[in-house]
Motif scaffolding. Sequence first.
Motif, PDB file in Angstrom:
ATOM      1  N   GLY A  73      63.762  60.797   7.898  1.00  0.00           N
ATOM      2  CA  GLY A  73      63.873  59.815   8.965  1.00  0.00           C
ATOM      3  C   GLY A  73      63.900  60.410  10.354  1.00  0.00           C
ATOM      4  N   ALA A  79      61.495  58.828   5.618  1.00  0.00           N
ATOM      5  CA  ALA A  79      62.860  58.365   5.384  1.00  0.00           C
ATOM      6  C   ALA A  79      63.175  58.354   3.892  1.00  0.00           C
ATOM      7  CB  ALA A  79      63.043  56.966   5.964  1.00  0.00           C
ATOM      8  N   PRO A  83      68.513  52.320   1.682  1.00  0.00           N
ATOM      9  CA  PRO A  83      68.903  51.982   3.052  1.00  0.00           C
ATOM     10  C   PRO A  83      70.223  52.616   3.468  1.00  0.00           C
ATOM     11  CG  PRO A  83      69.158  50.084   1.605  1.00  0.00           C
ATOM     12  CD  PRO A  83      68.421  51.114   0.822  1.00  0.00           C
ATOM     13  N   GLU A  84      71.118  52.846   2.515  1.00  0.00           N
ATOM     14  CA  GLU A  84      72.398  53.485   2.801  1.00  0.00           C
ATOM     15  C   GLU A  84      72.551  54.703   1.877  1.00  0.00           C
ATOM     16  OE1 GLU A  84      75.714  50.814   2.875  1.00  0.00           O
ATOM     17  OE2 GLU A  84      74.678  49.344   4.138  1.00  0.00           O
ATOM     18  N   HIS A 163      71.946  50.472  18.876  1.00  0.00           N
ATOM     19  CA  HIS A 163      71.245  49.217  19.131  1.00  0.00           C
ATOM     20  C   HIS A 163      71.346  48.792  20.598  1.00  0.00           C
ATOM     21  CE1 HIS A 163      72.045  48.367  14.605  1.00  0.00           C
ATOM     22  NE2 HIS A 163      70.981  49.131  14.785  1.00  0.00           N
ATOM     23  N   HIS A 199      64.706  58.930  15.755  1.00  0.00           N
ATOM     24  CA  HIS A 199      64.192  57.636  15.308  1.00  0.00           C
ATOM     25  C   HIS A 199      65.354  56.733  14.887  1.00  0.00           C
ATOM     26  CE1 HIS A 199      60.245  59.279  15.510  1.00  0.00           C
ATOM     27  NE2 HIS A 199      60.414  60.105  14.491  1.00  0.00           N
ATOM     28  N   PRO A 200      65.403  55.506  15.369  1.00  0.00           N
ATOM     29  CA  PRO A 200      66.523  54.620  15.034  1.00  0.00           C
ATOM     30  C   PRO A 200      66.752  54.471  13.529  1.00  0.00           C
ATOM     31  CG  PRO A 200      65.311  53.697  16.869  1.00  0.00           C
ATOM     32  CD  PRO A 200      64.525  54.892  16.394  1.00  0.00           C
ATOM     33  N   GLY A 201      65.688  54.338  12.754  1.00  0.00           N
ATOM     34  CA  GLY A 201      65.862  54.151  11.319  1.00  0.00           C
ATOM     35  C   GLY A 201      66.510  55.346  10.654  1.00  0.00           C
ATOM     36  N   GLY A 202      66.085  56.543  11.022  1.00  0.00           N
ATOM     37  CA  GLY A 202      66.690  57.748  10.461  1.00  0.00           C
ATOM     38  C   GLY A 202      68.139  57.896  10.870  1.00  0.00           C
ATOM     39  N   TYR A 203      68.444  57.532  12.123  1.00  0.00           N
ATOM     40  CA  TYR A 203      69.815  57.605  12.610  1.00  0.00           C
ATOM     41  C   TYR A 203      70.696  56.600  11.876  1.00  0.00           C
ATOM     42  CZ  TYR A 203      73.607  58.073  16.044  1.00  0.00           C
ATOM     43  OH  TYR A 203      74.811  58.311  16.656  1.00  0.00           O
ATOM     44  N   GLU A 204      70.178  55.421  11.623  1.00  0.00           N
ATOM     45  CA  GLU A 204      70.949  54.419  10.880  1.00  0.00           C
ATOM     46  C   GLU A 204      71.280  54.920   9.475  1.00  0.00           C
ATOM     47  OE1 GLU A 204      68.848  50.752  10.841  1.00  0.00           O
ATOM     48  OE2 GLU A 204      69.301  50.266  12.938  1.00  0.00           O
ATOM     49  N   GLN A 205      70.284  55.463   8.779  1.00  0.00           N
ATOM     50  CA  GLN A 205      70.549  55.990   7.435  1.00  0.00           C
ATOM     51  C   GLN A 205      71.597  57.099   7.481  1.00  0.00           C
ATOM     52  OE1 GLN A 205      66.582  57.035   5.863  1.00  0.00           O
ATOM     53  NE2 GLN A 205      66.905  55.406   4.362  1.00  0.00           N
TER      54      GLN A 205
END
Length: 281
Positions: A73, A79, A83-84, A163, A199-205
């Motif tokens: 990610g 990624a 998701p978690e 966010h 990347h936001p998605g990688g940071y969220e994971q």
Amino acid sequence: MATSEPNDLPALAARHPARELATAGGVVSFRESGQGTPVVVLLHGIGSGSGSWVRQLDALASQARVLAWDAPGYGRSAALPAPEPRAEDYGARVWQWLDAVGLGDERVVLVGHSLGALMASAATRLAPSRVRQLVLLSPAQGYGQAEAEVREAKRQDRLNNLHTLGPAGMADKRGAAMLSASASPQMVAYVKSIMAQVHPGGYEQATHMLAGAHLAGLLQGLPCPGLVACGDADGITTAAASRALAERAGLPYASLGPVGHACAIEAAEAVNRLIAERVRA
């Protein structure tokens, strides 16, 4: 051992560009220097990327083959499917990547910084025979054993910042806190530039992984020699917390001097020396 001036950080990054490699779990982007054996593997933290290791890639190339990934990610790395994800999911991707690199049975010196310490420790538990030495720099310990309210508050704080501010805003707000007050403006600018590219998605994971992980548990019965090190001016993972972790895990502890959290950049000479000692061990 070669050294590099901090003012040259963008030039060092250009000298060691990231490339992509297909693995059994998805594409991994990484930077590389040196060749042959031994092999040093570098895993970055949550607000960072492979570019945080350019001073290690430059200085250690004469002594080892050095590999620094972009975590799932991050950068151009695919990624993880969950998701978690858990720390073990990142650990499994480490070995898929190193299999694709073609290391075979070569045992590596595995170095994790901050969140990367959780990934490195999980990878060690998954394949202990493949790790010669485990080095944990300014280790993030995770909130898996914290009270549920604390765990969720930590998770939501990071997600809300992401966010609300976005990667560039987070870099502007938090970048300087990654270093000590005496760090050069060039170091601060470089750390911010890496954080702004997250990347936001990688940071969220990665945030979900941090919320559920427990580093002390991963280090129980560590099957290889290990070391914990931290800067005395680290306001994020703190020297006191890192020293307590080392004592709990029965590992030696090393001070990196009066530096902040981004120790691979600010305390490159001390970090390189520690890694070089593990390479020779």
